[in-house]
Design an enzyme around this catalytic site. Structure first.
Site, short mmCIF file in Angstrom:
data_model
loop_
_atom_site.label_atom_id
_atom_site.label_comp_id
_atom_site.label_asym_id
_atom_site.label_seq_id
_atom_site.Cartn_x
_atom_site.Cartn_y
_atom_site.Cartn_z
N CYS A 315 -15.10 -41.76 -19.27
CA CYS A 315 -15.68 -42.94 -18.60
C CYS A 315 -14.89 -43.29 -17.34
O CYS A 315 -13.71 -43.68 -17.42
CB CYS A 315 -15.71 -44.11 -19.57
SG CYS A 315 -16.14 -45.69 -18.82
N CYS A 318 -13.85 -46.98 -17.08
CA CYS A 318 -12.77 -47.25 -18.02
C CYS A 318 -11.42 -46.91 -17.40
O CYS A 318 -10.44 -47.64 -17.58
CB CYS A 318 -12.96 -46.43 -19.31
SG CYS A 318 -14.44 -46.87 -20.23
#
Length: 414
Positions: A315, A318
């Site tokens: 991600c 993230c």
């Protein structure tokens, strides 16, 4: 022989002379056996001497535990010796209760004629004469006859009660005194006889009440003399009770204080353990559902806000928010920052219904109270500030309530 070895042997022998207990070293058992085979008496070790001295009664006995050290009672021991009340030295004669069958009482439903009253008076006069001669059994018979003739006379019951007192039959006297007082609640002789009977039974407080009442109704030197014996006893008993009540309260106070200190020690230990689990100022990685449960339990015990950060290695957002999350953890050491990889601990992600990453759950007392979805730095900071402030307010309120409960208000009368 080698000179060096001889020197070593000489040094060892000198050491044995200065401290013979060295010969009791297990590693020198062969040497000790050799010396004893030559007739040498090896001195007892200091530990053996100590045991012999104690067993022979040279020292007071003590309870021993590990290392032969006396067990000392500490203030944390619950097994305090029970408070044993001492005897009270009281004045006056106390008799065993009389357990005879109840004496004959009059029938209050009987109609009393003038003739019966006159006959009752004659029987009473005979009883008074018998009393003066010390013939108490005879006096009881005469008065019983009088009571049968005139069962409505309080003075007759009170008089018989006074005879039972002289005969050291307090229970019989109390029955008659009660009967007299039912007929006439102002019977001084009834109170006097009952008070004297209660004194014979050692019921000092009840005796004092009756005797004081009798004295108010009719001054009597005999009442005064009995009170001089009853009141000091009553005072001794009251002082005795106050003393042991203080001792019992002090014992309970010490016990409560010990329990409080123990509880505080347990709380401090638990808090220390929880703090070590949470690692203030750091992001704590979660690798199993059990580990998450442990962290959330610790956060609950310490009334901490916990943030569950669900992430994934693939991600991009993230990775961008991760340094921010780490920085926030350093700035808010009293908030628990947890990090969970949804691919590593997918069962936890499923349990929390994570549909996208990054997702941040705000948890208090094991329950979700708020949520931020996406790499929203300002939203994350705002939520942390909001919920941290609430927790601080609750903590201060709780602390003030506890202070108020423990507050002792002193008043001064002017």
């Amino acid at each position: 022989m080698d000179a060096a070895k001889v020197a070593q042997l000489r040094a060892f022998v000198g050491h044995c002379k200065s401290d013979p207990s060295v010969l009791h070293d297990p590693s020198l058992g062969f040497f000790r056996d050799y010396l004893e085979s030559l007739g040498v008496q090896i001195p007892a070790s200091s530990a053996s001497k100590s045991r012999v001295k104690q067993e022979s009664g040279g020292m007071p006995s003590a309870e021993f535990g590990d290392g032969n050290k006396p067990k000392q009672k500490t203030e944390d021991d619950d097994d305090e010796d029970e408070i044993v009340e001492s005897d009270i030295e009281l004045e006056g004669e106390v008799v065993e209760p009389d357990n005879d069958s109840p004496q004959k009482m009059g029938d209050p439903s009987v109609e009393v004629t003038e003739e019966n009253r006159d006959a009752a008076q004659m029987s009473k006069a005979k009883a008074v004469d018998a009393i003066s001669e010390g013939k108490f059994e005879e006096a009881i018979d005469y008065i019983t006859e009088a009571i049968t003739l005139n069962p409505t006379s309080a003075i007759l019951y009170a008089t018989r009660a006074s005879v039972f007192v002289k005969m050291r039959k307090p229970n019989a006297a109390i029955r008659d005194a009660d009967a007299a007082l039912q007929i006439n609640s102002d019977s001084a002789k009834g109170y006097k006889s009952r008070g004297m009977a209660k004194a014979l039974l050692g019921k000092w407080e009840e005796a004092a009440i009756d005797l004081h009442t009798a004295s108010k109704l009719d001054h009597d030197e005999e009442i005064h003399s009995v009170l001089k014996m009853v009141e000091p006893n009553l005072q001794k008993i009251e002082e005795h009770h106050r003393k042991y009540e203080r001792l019992k309260k002090e014992r309970e106070r010490r016990k409560a204080e010990r329990q409080r200190r123990r509880a505080e020690a347990v709380d401090r230990k638990a808090e220390s353990e929880y703090l070590s689990v949470l690692q203030d100022g750091n992001v704590v990685g979660i690798h199993s559902s059990i580990e998450l449960e442990t962290k959330l339990k610790a956060a609950t015990k310490l009334s901490r806000l916990a943030i569950l950060y669900f992430t994934a290695t693939w991600c991009g957002p993230c990775r961008s928010i991760a340094p921010v999350y780490k920085s926030l953890a350093e700035r808010h050491p009293k908030t628990v920052f947890l990090k969970i990889d949804i691919d590593e601990v997918h069962n936890v992600a499923h349990q929390w219904n994570v549909s996208s990453v990054p997702t941040f759950f705000f948890v208090k007392d094991g329950k979700e109270i708020d949520k931020v979805v996406g790499a929203d730095k300002s939203g994350l900071e705002r939520k942390i500030a909001l919920h941290s402030t609430k927790l601080i307010d609750i903590f201060i309120l709780d602390k003030n309530i506890k202070k108020f409960k423990n507050l002792k208000i002193k008043t001064k009368i002017i």
